[in-house]
Design an enzyme around this catalytic site. Structure first.
Site, mmCIF file in Angstrom:
data_model
loop_
_atom_site.group_PDB
_atom_site.id
_atom_site.type_symbol
_atom_site.label_atom_id
_atom_site.label_comp_id
_atom_site.label_asym_id
_atom_site.label_seq_id
_atom_site.Cartn_x
_atom_site.Cartn_y
_atom_site.Cartn_z
ATOM 1 N N SER A 30 0.768 -1.404 -0.003
ATOM 2 C CA SER A 30 -0.061 -0.077 -0.150
ATOM 3 C C SER A 30 0.835 1.063 -0.001
ATOM 4 C CB SER A 30 -1.046 0.066 1.413
ATOM 5 O OG SER A 30 -0.278 -0.040 2.285
ATOM 6 N N ASP A 87 11.087 41.948 47.039
ATOM 7 C CA ASP A 87 12.366 41.425 47.311
ATOM 8 C C ASP A 87 12.827 40.558 46.407
ATOM 9 O OD1 ASP A 87 13.628 39.505 50.328
ATOM 10 O OD2 ASP A 87 14.667 40.918 48.763
ATOM 11 N N HIS A 128 17.391 42.173 49.076
ATOM 12 C CA HIS A 128 17.684 42.654 50.671
ATOM 13 C C HIS A 128 19.185 42.186 50.840
ATOM 14 C CE1 HIS A 128 16.279 38.664 52.167
ATOM 15 N NE2 HIS A 128 17.517 38.572 52.856
ATOM 16 N N SER A 184 18.843 33.175 52.215
ATOM 17 C CA SER A 184 17.886 33.975 51.452
ATOM 18 C C SER A 184 18.478 34.259 49.977
ATOM 19 C CB SER A 184 17.851 35.618 52.020
ATOM 20 O OG SER A 184 17.502 35.685 53.233
ATOM 21 N N THR A 205 1.888 -6.544 5.573
ATOM 22 C CA THR A 205 2.367 -5.590 6.725
ATOM 23 C C THR A 205 2.548 -6.481 7.774
ATOM 24 O OG1 THR A 205 1.162 -3.765 5.618
ATOM 25 C CG2 THR A 205 2.081 -3.533 7.846
#
Length: 752
Positions: free
Chosen positions: A264, A561, A507, A679, A337
């Site tokens: 196909s 901050d 900060h 921090s 197939t």
């Protein structure tokens, strides 16, 4: 009677021996459409119908039999006339905790369906969906969720029915489609310990539907980028060695390309299969990974053109040469197939390699395998292809822990006798990914492979990759983590978000603007991987002023901050130095495996979608510590504790004067609290083996390291402490305008 007379009589009795084989009738026109023939009107030729956009052919194809009659594949009765019918999209069967409009049995192309949630529920997914000409809905499944489960509500896709309404750890949900629809994805999903559903979201689709290239390319590219990120992305090759790379413990990829060459498939279509496979090979070798490529063509029998056991399979030139030499006529005697035989060839190849390397060796166990099946039809001989897939999964020991070691992509091409159920059965089922597709034609396939692995985009977008193996160092687990030092004193932490930019807290820099003596330490400072960088530029948010509300009795205020540092040099990427993913960027979108068109709000809904979201930060000693980010009503109760802090906020009447919506909140008794000096570090989540920064450490009510010189010594607050511990982190989803202003040329931001 002489020999010639005998031959004449035989020809008279059997005229078919003298004439050419019968041809099929030519009265096969389709009303409103066109057709093509793979081999003219001769037996074995496949007739394929096409219709204008928004219509589909019924039947889709016919096969010319040796009897000279047309047969419709899969039909129980003959159809006298082919017609073009209007495409329809499936309707919702049910929608939980909300309503949808309009309510129709199915929807025409161009039609919309809208969703709204009841009070107390938040809408995830697309509020409005549009029926596309391929019979598929655009957007994502709409879900009304209250975030109460261990896993988010998995939703119900359009046309589907779900059983199972509990979303706790270990709970399962099951799906089926309403009549005449085909289910692709996972029919059963389980809520896993990490809060993610197993498998792939199920989709119910019309049998005649297909995928657009612009949808398939990013889906395939996203899955492949995830796989490539796990396959030794830092290994460099030397051209002098002809790209001959040995299998190493750090990882190796075996790529198996399976090309259908059955009856196909026309010769021109097979050529496009080859070109598409060549594109894939070219792209995959552009990444600095260890890769071997196998090439298999198949019809009734498979032909192995290149094996991963061959040293040439690691040489791009040799692999492409093997593809170019693949001959369409090699399979002309086998018209079926046999997908089983093609996949079984892969299994046999794997078995031979396992025996060669040793089943228990790392050299074998660390190989990742990707299979790409290109076919235009349904397997019709040789047994069930699923059996071969089961054998492959068994030999690779694929289980929940090793699920990332195998990817099978099943791609059907052409509106022929392609079987959605078979493709879905063969394709892998992984969270947030699709592995089974049907494209309209081979031109669409070529378009997909052109765009699925754009190296110029993907090499800059592999973010959030941490090494989670047992023997990895802390820095390898969080390679984005950096230390920020003025002179020799360590003060803050930060996160690498590109090869030259660091995100941290404002900060950290409030004592002055001269940063000439500051240093940023990237990588592991205790090894050769650590390196100090000068700061070229510091960008501090102009809205940050710690004393902005002092006149209101608020001694310290940490709104805005946030700061960015541009390093004087670019950072060389390694396992010790790699950026984290920032939400709302294209880079994070790839890592989340979300579709194109996703927005910043989509990322927030996915990452912060529960009342309590598990997250992490990095301690002074480099270890990863756990916290829970409180959202919704739990955020309010988390923040209210600030009213008990009388030293910093003696006259506070409204908590929101201190804790604005810029902050995420954590710090319950089960949580760790950040120390002073941590921090600016990233607050991050893990999703699908990638890491995403949703916040940065800003301030808190308790310092667990106070009075201790030992970085490894942290003291939990006593239960009687008033106020109890609470920690606040800048929410990056609330800082988007500022981030976009300063990083617009660095990262690719999504629409808000």
């Amino acid at each position: 009677m002489g020999p010639l007379m005998v031959l004449f009589c035989l020809l008279f009795l059997y005229p078919g021996l003298a004439d050419s084989a019968p041809s099929c009738p030519q009265n096969v026109n389709i009303s409103g459409g066109t057709f093509t023939l793979s081999h003219g009107w001769a037996p074995g030729s496949l007739l394929t119908y096409s219709c204008p956009q928004g219509l589909y052919p019924s039947p889709a194809s016919r096969l010319c039999k040796s009897s000279g009659q047309w047969q419709t594949p899969g039909a129980t009765r003959s159809l006298s006339k082919a017609v073009c019918k209007p495409v329809r999209c499936p309707a919702p069967v049910s929608f939980e905790n909300g309503i949808y409009t309009p309510r129709l049995g199915s929807y025409p192309v161009g039609g919309n369906v809208s969703f709204e949630c009841e009070d107390g529920f938040i809408l995830r997914g697309s509020p409005v969906r549009h029926c596309c000409p391929n019979g598929m809905w655009d957007g994502e499944t709409a879900v009304c969720d209250n975030g109460a489960g261990h896993c988010p509500n998995p939703g119900i896709s359009l046309g589907a029915v779900r059983t199972g309404f509990r979303f706790g750890h270990g709970d399962k949900v099951r799906y089926r489609c309403s009549s005449n629809l085909v289910l692709t994805g996972s029919s059963e999903r389980e809520c896993q310990g990490n809060g993610v559903w197993s498998g792939t979201e199920p989709i119910c689709r019309q049998p005649y539907s297909y995928d657009f290239p612009e949808d398939v390319a990013p889906a395939l590219g996203t899955s492949f980028s995830h796989m490539l990120g796990a396959t030794n992305p830092t290994q460099k090759t030397k051209e002098s060695l002809g790209r001959k790379i040995q299998i190493q413990r750090s990882g190796h990829l075996n790529l198996y390309l399976l090309l259908d060459c059955s009856q196909s498939v026309s010769e021109n279509d097979f050529l496009i299969f080859k070109e598409s496979a060549s594109l894939m090979v070219d792209r995959i070798f552009s990444f600095e990974i260890n890769v071997s490529v196998a090439i298999i063509t198949f019809a009734s029998e498979p032909r192995v053109l290149m094996s991963v056991l061959n040293d040439n399979s690691r040489d791009m030139t040799e692999v492409i040469s093997s593809l170019e030499n693949a001959n369409y006529k090699d399979h002309e005697n086998g018209t079926g197939t046999n997908t089983y035989a093609a996949l079984n060839s892969v299994y046999l190849m794997m078995n031979n390699q396992m025996r060669l390397l040793g089943m228990e060796t790392m050299a074998w166990q660390e190989i990742r395998h990707a299979i790409i099946l290109l076919t235009d039809g349904k397997s019709n001989m040789g047994g069930s292809p699923k059996t071969a897939v089961d054998h492959i999964r068994e030999i690779l020991n694929i289980n929940q822990k090793r699920n990332d070691y195998l990817d099978i992509y099943a791609i059907g091409v052409g509106k022929l006798d392609v079987d959605w159920r078979e493709l879905n059965e063969l394709g892998s089922k992984k969270d947030g990914e699709r592995h089974a597709f049907i494209l309209q034609d081979t031109k669409a396939l070529h378009q997909v492979f052109e765009h699925m692995l754009d190296v110029s985009k993907l090499t800059d977008t592999i973010c959030g990759v941490g090494n989670m193996s047992a023997n990895a160092s802390d820095q390898e687990r969080t390679p984005w983590h950096v230390t920020i030092k003025p002179k020799s004193q360590e003060t803050c932490r930060g996160a690498l978000i590109s090869d030259q930019w660091v995100l941290t807290a404002a900060h950290c820099f409030r004592d002055g603007n001269d940063h000439s003596l500051w240093r940023v330490n990237v990588g592991d400072p205790k090894s050769r991987w650590g390196k100090e960088f000068l700061i070229e530029k510091a960008v501090i948010s102009p809205g940050f002023d710690v004393f902005a509300k002092k006149n209101q009795g608020i001694l310290e205020f940490y709104g805005d901050d946030i700061a960015l540092l541009k390093l004087a040099q670019k950072v060389k990427m390694s396992t010790h130095a790699r950026p984290i993913c920032l939400p709302c960027t294209m880079e994070a979108n790839l890592a989340l495996r979300r579709p194109q068109g996703s927005t910043c709000r989509d990322h927030e809904n996915e990452l912060l979608n529960k009342q309590s979201v598990p997250a992490h930060f990095v301690a002074l000693n480099g270890s990863k510590l756990n916290i829970n980010l409180k959202m919704g009503v739990e955020w309010t109760s988390c923040a209210e504790v600030v009213s008990q802090e009388k030293t910093m906020f003696p006259n506070l009447t409204d908590v929101r004067e201190v804790v604005t919506d810029q902050f995420l909140c954590s710090g319950t008794q089960e949580d760790e609290s950040p120390c002073k000096g941590e921090s600016g570090g990233a607050v991050f989540l893990e999703r699908r083996f990638r890491f995403f920064q949703v916040g940065l450490v800003s301030w808190g009510l308790y310092n667990p390291c106070l009075g201790s010189a030992d970085k490894n010594s942290r003291k939990r607050a006593p239960r009687s402490k008033v106020p109890p511990p609470r920690d606040f982190h800048i929410n990056l989803f609330r800082m988007q305008p500022w981030l976009r202003q300063h990083l617009g040329d660095v990262l690719n931001f999504l629409p808000l």
